[in-house]
Scaffold this active site. Structure first.
Site, PDB file in Angstrom:
ATOM      1  N   GLU A  81       3.190  13.509 -11.326  1.00  0.00           N
ATOM      2  CA  GLU A  81       4.088  14.534 -12.011  1.00  0.00           C
ATOM      3  C   GLU A  81       3.612  15.839 -12.476  1.00  0.00           C
ATOM      4  OE1 GLU A  81       4.996  11.846 -15.203  1.00  0.00           O
ATOM      5  OE2 GLU A  81       6.829  10.951 -13.979  1.00  0.00           O
ATOM      6  N   GLU A 112      -8.124  -5.681  -6.437  1.00  0.00           N
ATOM      7  CA  GLU A 112      -8.708  -5.470  -7.742  1.00  0.00           C
ATOM      8  C   GLU A 112     -10.144  -5.710  -8.155  1.00  0.00           C
ATOM      9  OE1 GLU A 112      -7.684  -8.349 -11.292  1.00  0.00           O
ATOM     10  OE2 GLU A 112      -6.014  -6.965 -10.860  1.00  0.00           O
TER      11      GLU A 112
END
Length: 608
Positions: A81, A112
């Site tokens: 963004e 992960e």
């Protein structure tokens, strides 16, 4: 494996599956409302992160997020963004997620847990000492994120952790830790809920505040927006109109003349210059619209007249930094304050930011030239540390005569400019300095809270906490400190202190418990009295280690630091301990503002 707090069952939501929908949502909303207040408690740490990240990015560094699962997706979202919102190039703010881009829309099993994968991701980006890497993990123990932070730290990058559990493994690899501990989720272990909300709030704060600091806004307007489509072109026209007060059509004409550059158009209008000059000014000011217009610190960009000259003295301590501005005659004009600038406590970059903030505040209404400056800094006792700060100050104040010394030297100048003398600093930490008959400076103590600082505010605070826990266990005597400490932390039982203490374990917070020890001692509490007596003995033992080396039979004593200056019962116990050790002084002088010594040194420097 022990459950983390975010994975525990929430006692308030055990019957959530039996509730009517509205009640279910009301319960979720009640839990969500707690998040903002928890994030609020982390604002000081977030502020340090923002200022330090800004400093690195101003030097050409990048901001890199690394996470797994929900945490990784939030990092990638925030990074993605930045280009449309602030006009940044895509490579300036980057998001790494365990499992790569595919993990944005589907689970990548085992990614992960790949610690080496996190390290490889950082290495692939060729992270260096200019960069900032933020590791995001609700649990605080995700191997992929730990591996990434470990690699980033080894490469000299600034490392920041955002975790919702404390203590956590992630903190061990972070220079700055942000820990919004939101507690058990509405649905056990579903950290996309409160933990995810907290992480997104923190990431929004960091990226937005950094971009503001980098000059990506004018007022609260996005002036680096890139008008690449019809909606953004309309927004650009509206921003120029809002910023300048022009009608939309007028703003549109100027924006066109500035090739669609919003910031250039605003400077052109408000500074009354051509687009070419506006671009030059923006280039000269690093892209800051206010500076280019001439609105920064009340100094007009048209003002090229003779500036008033000042001198500046700074006392950089472990708890606070004091900047003292003076005229060329040495008279104090203004002061500025900020947090710790002890590099051993907060790191070099955070220390520099504290110095800069205090100096900026002292100069806020006096924007003239600094002729000479003396920095007296705790934690700057070695040549390499002094050289670091000299280089920083020379870069920030290239035309200023400069002197960087330890905090001991400015204290001695403030209290006894010449001759043999002893000085005791007892605040959050403690140290003793002495100046010999030949002018040599010697010291004892001051080795930090792990290796020394006996008798300090931190040592007293730790002793108080231990006394409370020992009384709770039955290993120590009952003490009024138990009641006072529990009330200070807002908990009902000593066992509840554990989480509070480890969640807010800064040195200054622990040292602030000294006032409770003083209060208890004033009420005759034997445990508190014993703590202060032991602390006073430690301080006097440190004095006694230096006194014989001064080459004088008697010398004056200078006392400084809030713990010894404000501690009524500690001061009394200290005097009694001096008598028992047969330490006599020609005089005892309190120095409340060591920055005065720094200002005197700056004055001497300015006179050649």
């Amino acid at each position: 494996m022990e459950l983390t707090l975010t994975e525990e069952r929430n006692p308030h939501t055990r019957d959530i599956d039996t509730l009517p929908t509205l009640d279910m949502l009301t319960l979720m909303n009640a839990e969500d409302q707690k998040v903002a207040l928890i994030v609020r408690d982390q604002l000081p740490n977030i502020a340090v992160a923002v200022d330090t990240i800004t400093l690195r990015m101003q030097r050409g560094g990048r901001l890199i997020y690394i996470g797994a699962g929900t945490s990784g997706r939030l990092g990638v979202l925030d990074a993605s963004e930045c280009p449309p919102t602030f006009g940044t190039p895509p490579e300036l703010v980057v998001g790494l997620i365990a499992g790569g881009p595919a993990a944005l829309t589907e689970a990548v099993e085992g990614a992960e847990d790949n610690r080496a994968g996190g390290a490889m991701g950082i290495a692939k980006l060729d992270v260096n000492e200019k960069d900032c890497v933020i590791g995001i993990a609700a649990s605080g123990r995700t191997p992929y994120v730990i591996g990434g932070l470990q690699e980033a730290k080894a490469r000299g990058a600034l490392t920041v952790s955002i975790a919702c559990n404390r203590p956590s493994s992630l903190e061990g690899w972070a220079g700055i830790s942000i820990t919004p501990v939101v507690g058990p989720e509405v649905i056990s272990g579903s950290t996309r809920l409160k933990a995810g909300t907290a992480q997104k709030m923190v990431l929004n704060m960091i990226s937005t505040a950094v971009m503001i600091r980098l000059g990506k806004t004018y007022s609260n307007l996005m002036v680096d927006v890139q008008p690449t489509n019809a909606k953004l072109r309309q927004r650009a026209r509206r921003i120029v109109a809002e910023a300048t007060g022009l009608e939309l059509q007028q703003a549109s004409r100027v924006l066109s003349a500035c090739d669609g550059e919003v910031k250039t158009a605003i400077v052109t209008i408000l500074a009354g210059v051509s687009p070419e000059i506006a671009r030059d000014r923006l280039h000269e000011t690093g892209g800051y619209a206010r500076k280019a217009i001439g609105e920064w610190a009340g100094v007009s960009s048209q003002d090229h007249g003779v500036q008033t000259k000042y001198i500046l003295g700074v006392d950089g301590g472990g708890t606070k930094t004091v900047a003292m501005l003076g005229d060329l005659e040495g008279n104090v004009i203004a002061r500025g304050f900020s947090g710790s600038s002890n590099t051993n406590a907060v790191g070099f970059e955070a220390a520099c930011l504290a110095l800069e903030n205090a100096i900026h505040k002292a100069r806020a209404d006096h924007p003239g030239e600094i002729s000479a400056m003396c920095l007296g800094l705790a934690g700057a006792g070695r040549n390499e540390e002094i050289e670091q700060f000299q280089n920083w100050a020379a870069h920030k104040f290239p035309k200023t005569l400069l002197k960087v010394v330890s905090d001991a030297e400015i204290l001695l100048v403030a209290g006894a400019p010449v001759g043999p003398v002893l000085a005791l600093i007892c605040g959050t930490g403690s140290i003793v300095y002495g100046r010999t008959v030949t002018g040599e400076l010697i010291r004892a103590g001051g080795w930090g809270y792990l290796l020394g600082d006996e008798g300090s505010g931190y040592a007293i605070g730790i002793a108080a906490l231990r006394a409370v826990m020992q009384a709770y266990d039955g290993r120590g005597a009952e003490t009024l400190l138990s009641e006072l400490v529990l009330k200070r932390y807002g908990v009902s039982a000593p066992a509840d202190l554990v989480r509070s203490i480890y969640a807010a374990s800064s040195l200054s917070i622990i040292a602030s418990l000294t006032d409770l020890v003083e209060q208890a001692a004033g009420s005759g509490d034997p445990v508190a009295i014993a703590i202060l007596e032991e602390s006073s003995r430690e301080l006097v033992r440190t004095l006694a280690a230096v006194y014989p080396k001064l080459g004088a039979s008697t010398v004056p004593l200078i006392l400084s630091g809030g713990t010894i200056l404000r501690g009524r019962y500690l001061r009394k116990a200290f005097q009694q301990a001096c008598e028992r050790y047969k330490l006599e002084f020609t005089s005892v002088q309190d120095v409340v503002e060591p920055a005065e010594g720094a200002l005197k040194s700056a004055w001497q420097l300015s006179r050649g």
